[in-house]
Design an enzyme around this catalytic site. Structure first.
Site, PDB file in Angstrom:
ATOM      1  N   THR A   1      60.182  46.573 -19.800  1.00  0.00           N
ATOM      2  CA  THR A   1      59.273  45.917 -20.106  1.00  0.00           C
ATOM      3  C   THR A   1      59.541  44.301 -19.345  1.00  0.00           C
ATOM      4  O   THR A   1      59.104  43.219 -19.695  1.00  0.00           O
ATOM      5  CB  THR A   1      58.747  46.281 -21.022  1.00  0.00           C
ATOM      6  OG1 THR A   1      60.295  46.021 -21.854  1.00  0.00           O
ATOM      7  CG2 THR A   1      57.773  47.306 -21.352  1.00  0.00           C
ATOM      8  N   THR A   2      60.595  43.829 -20.614  1.00  0.00           N
ATOM      9  CA  THR A   2      61.378  42.501 -20.244  1.00  0.00           C
ATOM     10  C   THR A   2      61.921  42.160 -18.673  1.00  0.00           C
ATOM     11  O   THR A   2      61.780  41.294 -17.529  1.00  0.00           O
ATOM     12  CB  THR A   2      62.599  41.994 -21.087  1.00  0.00           C
ATOM     13  OG1 THR A   2      62.111  43.266 -22.024  1.00  0.00           O
ATOM     14  CG2 THR A   2      62.695  41.374 -21.072  1.00  0.00           C
TER      15      THR A   2
ATOM     16  N   ASP B 173      60.988  54.139 -26.261  1.00  0.00           N
ATOM     17  CA  ASP B 173      62.372  53.572 -25.224  1.00  0.00           C
ATOM     18  C   ASP B 173      62.827  54.815 -24.599  1.00  0.00           C
ATOM     19  O   ASP B 173      62.992  54.866 -23.548  1.00  0.00           O
ATOM     20  CB  ASP B 173      62.482  52.399 -25.447  1.00  0.00           C
ATOM     21  CG  ASP B 173      61.297  51.203 -25.446  1.00  0.00           C
ATOM     22  OD1 ASP B 173      59.877  51.159 -25.004  1.00  0.00           O
ATOM     23  OD2 ASP B 173      61.741  49.335 -24.819  1.00  0.00           O
TER      24      ASP B 173
ATOM     25  N   ASP C 174      61.667  44.090 -27.356  1.00  0.00           N
ATOM     26  CA  ASP C 174      61.102  44.840 -26.721  1.00  0.00           C
ATOM     27  C   ASP C 174      60.104  44.062 -26.189  1.00  0.00           C
ATOM     28  O   ASP C 174      59.041  43.807 -26.228  1.00  0.00           O
ATOM     29  CB  ASP C 174      60.308  45.873 -27.441  1.00  0.00           C
ATOM     30  CG  ASP C 174      59.721  46.646 -26.687  1.00  0.00           C
ATOM     31  OD1 ASP C 174      60.064  47.255 -25.116  1.00  0.00           O
ATOM     32  OD2 ASP C 174      58.262  47.457 -26.613  1.00  0.00           O
TER      33      ASP C 174
END
Length: 530
Positions: A95-96, A398, A62
């Site tokens: 988020t990446t 998530d 994550d």
């Protein structure tokens, strides 16, 4: 005369070298951070093992978690850490992606700056491009209804597929969808507070044993001190914030007792005091007590537990203070802070409160069949070791965020690098219309967006150049939803493969990344203040 002239000329010369150096340093530092998480993008992305200074080990892919734990010292690189945090707050997923996009945009800006374009021009062009990009994405999106549970499950499982616990996505995705749908308030459908979904982690079993419970779960045992009940039907539940134990003085003082008769009197008084409290509790018909943890003195003593067990009252002690709000919301009752206020109307009602043994010797307490239950739900996460449980919890978070995004903004968009390639194509076409430097800058940014499909292919072990070229070709022929199917290793219509994500994840990724890059571009000096 000639000498005077030369000094005049040199005075106007301003040294810009240092400013360029600082900009270079900032961009390089930020790029390094972006490259660190790049390998963990997508369903075939690698995981990172983070070893903290306290000796704790975390395994995750994550982006927000990785960057959060990284000790980043360079100020500009800290921007990227903040960037992934804000994406985590806004959308919860991607988020990446957002960091990788920011890295690619920085790389493009660097080449533009080195060809001598002014940073402000680059920054403004980037802003225009991001506004255009959001329009393009919104045009691609497919509306979705909350009643259409399948679409919600598909998007949640897409989010889970890139996680360590991806093999359990068939179990966790529907669970996430149901959890969010139970806490959505029909009056205010746009507001979903993920605090209303309580995730309880319990070691043992496998992730398959994870379940959603309509009610309350405590990963504690019922206090068995004096053979009190462990199962109560038609429970009347009191949540108390006071202590059932003999009173203590506020200040440290010692009482000297000289003879036995006075000793007996003290003990007798203690007993009567506790009995009086328990009688008051019993007269309201209460038969389950949740007792808040107490710092000042023991919340319950052995004596009071003995009397409570005699009164057939089930006791769960050491309830954390920050759980009280959630518990009272779920049970639809009020916390009771003083024995004098203990009245029947402040109690919560449930069909069953029981202690459930788990296969491996652990025990949990379940409260089910709650009357007038608040809009909350509990999820019990199981796992064979602490690393798996923590990762399952992060992945579940998530997935919950993805469903929350869809509740807020009811649009879906294809995944698998399709939107990025489409953006790249349309921005490239738009760049040809623009005049001057702007068009040049926008074209560079359009090419930068190809980093997402490129990285997806690279992480899956495919040939990135061939795949991206083929993707461009498909999109040029008008197949908007063509994307990389990582499982088959080829290009397919990604909507039919059920790889979907909420529109909000993509749009916020683009806007946040551009904002961050513009900020880094505008900085021309670092002043350290000691």
């Amino acid at each position: 005369m000639a000498a005077a002239k030369t000094t005049k000329a040199t005075e106007t010369f301003v040294d810009n070298k240092r400013k360029d150096d600082i900009r270079m340093a900032n961009i390089t530092a930020a790029q390094t951070v972006a490259d660190a998480v790049r390998t963990s993008l997508g369903p075939k992305g690698m995981d990172k093992m983070i070893s903290t200074s306290s000796g704790e080990v975390i395994i995750t892919n994550d982006g927000a978690t990785i960057l959060n734990k990284m000790e980043v010292l360079q100020p500009a690189a800290k921007f990227l850490v903040e960037l992934s945090k804000s994406q985590d707050i806004v959308a919860g997923d991607g988020t990446t992606t957002v960091v990788v996009i920011a890295g690619a945009l920085l790389k493009a800006s660097l080449s533009l700056l080195s060809s001598g374009i002014h940073p402000t021009v680059v920054s403004d062009a980037l802003h225009k491009a991001s506004i255009k990009a959001v329009e393009v994405l919104s045009a691609m999106a497919v509306p979705v209804e909350l009643s259409d549970r399948d679409s919600l499950v598909k998007s949640a499982s897409t989010s889970l597929n890139s996680k360590v616990v991806s093999q359990y996505s068939t179990l966790l995705a529907p669970l996430a969808v149901d959890a969010v749908l139970t806490v959505v308030d029909p009056e205010k459908p746009d507001l979903v507070d993920l605090k209303d979904i309580k995730i309880v982690k319990k070691l043992g079993g496998t992730v398959d044993d994870t379940e959603m419970i309509r009610g309350l779960v405590f990963d504690k045992k019922v206090s068995h001190a004096a053979g009190g009940p462990t199962r109560v039907e038609n429970a009347k539940i009191g949540v108390i914030q006071f202590q059932i134990s003999p009173p203590k003085t506020d200040i440290e003082q010692s009482i000297v007792v000289s003879d036995y008769s006075q000793m007996d009197r003290i003990l007798k008084e203690e007993r009567n005091y506790i009995l009086g409290m328990i009688k008051k509790i019993k007269t309201t018909g209460c038969n389950v007590l949740l007792i808040q943890k107490s710092i000042l003195r023991d919340a319950v003593t052995d004596l009071s537990l003995h009397y409570l067990a005699k009164a057939k009252i089930l006791v769960i002690k050491d309830v954390e203070r920050d759980e009280i709000e959630f518990i009272t919301k779920t049970l639809n009752c009020l916390p009771i802070s003083n024995i004098e206020h203990f009245r029947a109307e402040k109690l919560g009602y449930a069909d069953l409160v029981e202690e459930v043994p788990l296969g491996d010797g652990g025990k949990i307490v379940k409260l089910t069949g709650i009357k007038d239950m608040g809009r909350t739900t509990s999820v019990l996460v199981r796992g064979s070791n602490q690393l798996v449980i923590d990762e399952a919890e992060r992945s579940l978070h998530d997935a919950l965020c993805v469903v929350r995004c869809l509740v807020n903004k009811k649009f879906l968009i294809a995944g698998g690098g399709a939107p990025e390639i489409e953006l790249s194509r349309q921005l490239g076409a738009w760049a040809k219309v623009l005049q001057g430097m702007e068009g040049y800058c926008v074209r560079a940014f359009a090419e930068a967006l190809e980093v997402i499909p490129y990285t997806l292919a690279e992480n899956a072990g495919l040939n990135p150049i061939a795949i991206v070229t083929e993707l461009r070709n498909r999109h040029a022929q008008g197949e908007i939803n063509a994307g990389i199917n990582v499982r088959k290793g080829q290009i397919t219509n990604i909507l039919e493969e059920n790889v979907v994500q909420p529109l909000l994840v993509s749009t916020s990724a683009i806007t946040l990344a551009t904002e961050c890059v513009r900020m880094i571009l505008k900085i021309d000096d670092i002043v350290t203040v000691r």
